[in-house]
Write a protein that holds these residues in place. Structure first.
Motif, PDB file in Angstrom:
ATOM      1  N   ALA A 194     -14.166  -4.363 -34.772  1.00  0.00           N
ATOM      2  CA  ALA A 194     -12.739  -4.534 -34.530  1.00  0.00           C
ATOM      3  C   ALA A 194     -11.942  -3.864 -35.639  1.00  0.00           C
ATOM      4  O   ALA A 194     -10.905  -3.246 -35.389  1.00  0.00           O
ATOM      5  N   LEU A 195     -12.450  -3.938 -36.871  1.00  0.00           N
ATOM      6  CA  LEU A 195     -11.696  -3.371 -37.985  1.00  0.00           C
ATOM      7  C   LEU A 195     -11.468  -1.872 -37.776  1.00  0.00           C
ATOM      8  O   LEU A 195     -10.377  -1.362 -38.002  1.00  0.00           O
ATOM      9  N   GLN A 196     -12.523  -1.190 -37.333  1.00  0.00           N
ATOM     10  CA  GLN A 196     -12.386   0.249 -37.112  1.00  0.00           C
ATOM     11  C   GLN A 196     -11.312   0.535 -36.053  1.00  0.00           C
ATOM     12  O   GLN A 196     -10.508   1.440 -36.195  1.00  0.00           O
ATOM     13  N   GLU A 197     -11.311  -0.271 -34.993  1.00  0.00           N
ATOM     14  CA  GLU A 197     -10.288  -0.058 -33.959  1.00  0.00           C
ATOM     15  C   GLU A 197      -8.885  -0.303 -34.522  1.00  0.00           C
ATOM     16  O   GLU A 197      -7.956   0.440 -34.266  1.00  0.00           O
ATOM     17  N   HIS A 198      -8.762  -1.363 -35.325  1.00  0.00           N
ATOM     18  CA  HIS A 198      -7.458  -1.648 -35.933  1.00  0.00           C
ATOM     19  C   HIS A 198      -7.023  -0.484 -36.834  1.00  0.00           C
ATOM     20  O   HIS A 198      -5.871  -0.062 -36.813  1.00  0.00           O
ATOM     21  N   LEU A 199      -7.978   0.011 -37.623  1.00  0.00           N
ATOM     22  CA  LEU A 199      -7.627   1.105 -38.545  1.00  0.00           C
ATOM     23  C   LEU A 199      -7.120   2.317 -37.766  1.00  0.00           C
ATOM     24  O   LEU A 199      -6.119   2.935 -38.130  1.00  0.00           O
ATOM     25  N   GLN A 200      -7.817   2.658 -36.690  1.00  0.00           N
ATOM     26  CA  GLN A 200      -7.394   3.816 -35.898  1.00  0.00           C
ATOM     27  C   GLN A 200      -5.967   3.628 -35.390  1.00  0.00           C
ATOM     28  O   GLN A 200      -5.156   4.538 -35.431  1.00  0.00           O
ATOM     29  N   ARG A 201      -5.663   2.397 -34.921  1.00  0.00           N
ATOM     30  CA  ARG A 201      -4.300   2.124 -34.416  1.00  0.00           C
ATOM     31  C   ARG A 201      -3.275   2.274 -35.530  1.00  0.00           C
ATOM     32  O   ARG A 201      -2.200   2.815 -35.334  1.00  0.00           O
ATOM     33  N   VAL A 202      -3.645   1.773 -36.708  1.00  0.00           N
ATOM     34  CA  VAL A 202      -2.709   1.846 -37.831  1.00  0.00           C
ATOM     35  C   VAL A 202      -2.453   3.314 -38.196  1.00  0.00           C
ATOM     36  O   VAL A 202      -1.306   3.743 -38.362  1.00  0.00           O
ATOM     37  N   PHE A 203      -3.509   4.096 -38.276  1.00  0.00           N
ATOM     38  CA  PHE A 203      -3.344   5.493 -38.690  1.00  0.00           C
ATOM     39  C   PHE A 203      -2.505   6.269 -37.689  1.00  0.00           C
ATOM     40  O   PHE A 203      -1.596   7.009 -38.047  1.00  0.00           O
ATOM     41  N   LEU A 204      -2.794   6.061 -36.405  1.00  0.00           N
ATOM     42  CA  LEU A 204      -2.023   6.791 -35.386  1.00  0.00           C
ATOM     43  C   LEU A 204      -0.565   6.352 -35.407  1.00  0.00           C
ATOM     44  O   LEU A 204       0.349   7.175 -35.293  1.00  0.00           O
TER      45      LEU A 204
END
Ligand code: HEM
Length: 491
Positions: A194-204
């Protein structure tokens, strides 16, 4: 626009060696544009760096474009670019949008901070990325590189072409998260995290907001922005928990580690030599852990993907690099630290890739004060774009600039060809030059060394063009690579 730093003296205000300004922004050439919106309509969402470079070829090294009504100075002449980058933080700063959007996310870290806040962070954080610490992370880098090798070995067995950029993004997420806070997300292993998915959302989301012409999210609650807010909250909670746990561990108890093991721990113990009371607050540690993930991931993954692109499309380069990897690594499949430093030709391939396919081909800045660039008067608050890749493509600095010639970095190019390494600006220049350079170059050496020892690489489709796409960093779009196991590696 109000100045944020104390006014610099006259010598820092002006470009080095500049005379009095002879021109204003209004005197400069540039694309015509439309009333009200200026040249905004010409900047296509994911290829705007190419538009800037097309204008550079049409209008020369110093020109002006209009973002709406605002004129922006664009500079591609090497000495001027270096001069602008050098006069930070006093005279120039990163464009204010980066700090504003980061502040809303409570993550004003080294990349987005400016003025005195930046200076303090730079003094404390720069040492955490020094070679001696980076080398301490080497075992983690090797372990994750081994995982990448397994993945590509399976692809070779199945004769399946790989979307290598996707693989390398997961690789650099795993490396950076392990180094940053000691949590191996193992996204390469396929574990949904989940953390990786959250990070991707934050970066985009950050990227979208920094580039938006208006701060629409302050007035509209679009689904993508709500998802960004939720993801940011989750990331923030986790990192603050990790900071608190690391502080508890470092501040005592029998289980206290002998030395800091992650960037997060290094940041917690960081003290300024001159002022030992100066240290980073929890909020600053959080902002900088996230900054490292942000600044280190896409840039390194894209650089590695472009290196594979050149190896795959230039069999002569691949053969020479492979010969070096066999000689240096002997029977090994992943370079040791000492071996990765001896991969000179591979290093030259990396330098040449960075020159031609820099992950950040331009940088956005802003003038803090009225100043002068070359012979042009620049008013306080004006935007300044420096075309850092263009300087590396100028024939007066690099002979035959459009050709991929790694040997130019080894002194092997014709003595008639100009070669000015200080004009290769993929990592920026001046006081804000990329502090992650050694880590990035080490990751490149280990990964490319591993690939060369184990596989031959080919473009999956020689007829499909690989195009440049600007996302968070500049990436190869449509790159698919076929891996074939080498006989010795198979044995
Ligand atoms: C090939 C990979 C990389 C490239 C091409 C790259 C490129 C850049 C560039 C162009 C800048 C702006 C420099 C300037 O304003 O003069 C920068 C800044 C920065 N980079 Fe990198 N970078 C890479 C990898 C990394 C890594 C691995 C890290 C950390 C783990 C990192 C952390 C940072 C930080 C914190 C800054 C902000 C520095 C400041 O403003 O003081 N970068 N990078």
């Amino acid at each position: 626009m109000k100045p944020t730093c104390p006014a610099p003296d006259e010598t820092t205000r002006r470009s080095a060696g500049a005379a009095r300004p002879r021109r204003t922004l209004a005197d400069l050439p540039g694309p015509r544009g439309l009333p009200v919106i200026g040249n905004l309509h010409e900047l296509h969402a994911d290829r705007w760096h190419l538009e800037f470079e097309r204008w550079w070829r049409a209008f020369g090294d110093v020109f002006v474009v209009r973002m709406g009504r605002q004129p922006i100075l664009v500079v591609a002449e090497g000495e001027l670019v270096r001069d602008v980058l050098q006069r930070r933080p006093a005279v120039f700063r990163r464009t204010r949008a980066i700090e504003d959007v980061s502040r809303e996310a409570d993550m004003v870290g080294l990349f987005s901070a400016d003025g005195e806040a930046w200076r303090k962070q730079r003094q404390l954080i720069n040492p955490t990325l020094h070679a001696r610490h980076v080398e301490g992370f080497f075992p983690s880098i090797c372990e994750i590189t081994g995982r990448l090798r397994d993945l590509w070995s399976r692809a070779a067995d199945e004769r399946a072409a790989r979307d290598v950029l996707g693989d390398l993004m997961r690789y650099s997420v795993d490396v950076t998260s392990t180094i940053a806070f000691g949590r191996d997300l193992n996204t390469l292993g396929g574990g949904p995290d989940a953390l990786q998915e959250h990070l991707q959302r934050v970066f985009l989301g950050l990227n979208r907001r920094i580039l938006a012409p208006l701060p629409y999210w302050r007035y509209l609650g679009l689904p993508a922005d709500r998802a960004y807010d939720r993801a940011l909250l989750a990331v923030k909670r986790l990192i603050f928990e990790l900071v608190a746990a690391a502080r508890r561990e470092l501040e005592g108890g029998a289980a206290r580690p002998a030395r800091p093991r992650t960037l997060l721990e290094l940041m917690i113990v960081a003290r300024d030599g001159e002022d030992p009371r100066a240290h980073l607050s929890d909020a600053e540690v959080y902002a900088n852990v996230l900054t490292m993930l942000l600044a280190g991931e896409d840039t390194t993954a894209n650089t590695l993907a472009w290196i594979l692109y050149y190896l795959a499309s230039r069999p002569d380069v691949q053969a020479r690099a492979r010969e070096e990897a066999d000689r240096v690594l002997g029977g090994g499949l992943i370079p040791t630290l000492e071996q990765s430093k001896r991969l000179e030709y591979t290093g030259a391939v990396t330098q040449e890739t960075l020159r031609l396919r820099s992950a950040a081909p331009l940088l956005y800045l802003e003038a803090n004060h009225d100043t002068v660039v070359g012979d042009v008067a620049v008013p306080a608050g004006a935007g300044v774009v420096v075309l850092t890749r263009a300087t590396g493509r100028k024939p007066e600095y690099f002979g035959d600039p459009e050709s991929f010639r790694p040997e130019r970095w080894l002194g092997g190019a014709s003595p008639m060809l100009p070669h000015e390494p200080r004009m290769a600006l993929a990592f920026g220049s001046g006081p804000r030059v990329c502090p992650g350079r050694s880590m990035a170059l080490l990751e490149c050496a280990v990964t490319v060394g591993m690939v060369l020892r184990s596989f031959t690489v080919q473009l999956a489709d020689h007829t499909a063009p690989v195009r440049e796409r600007m996302a968070f960093a500049m990436q190869p779009e449509g790159l698919r690579i076929r891996f074939t196991k080498r006989a010795r590696a198979r044995a």
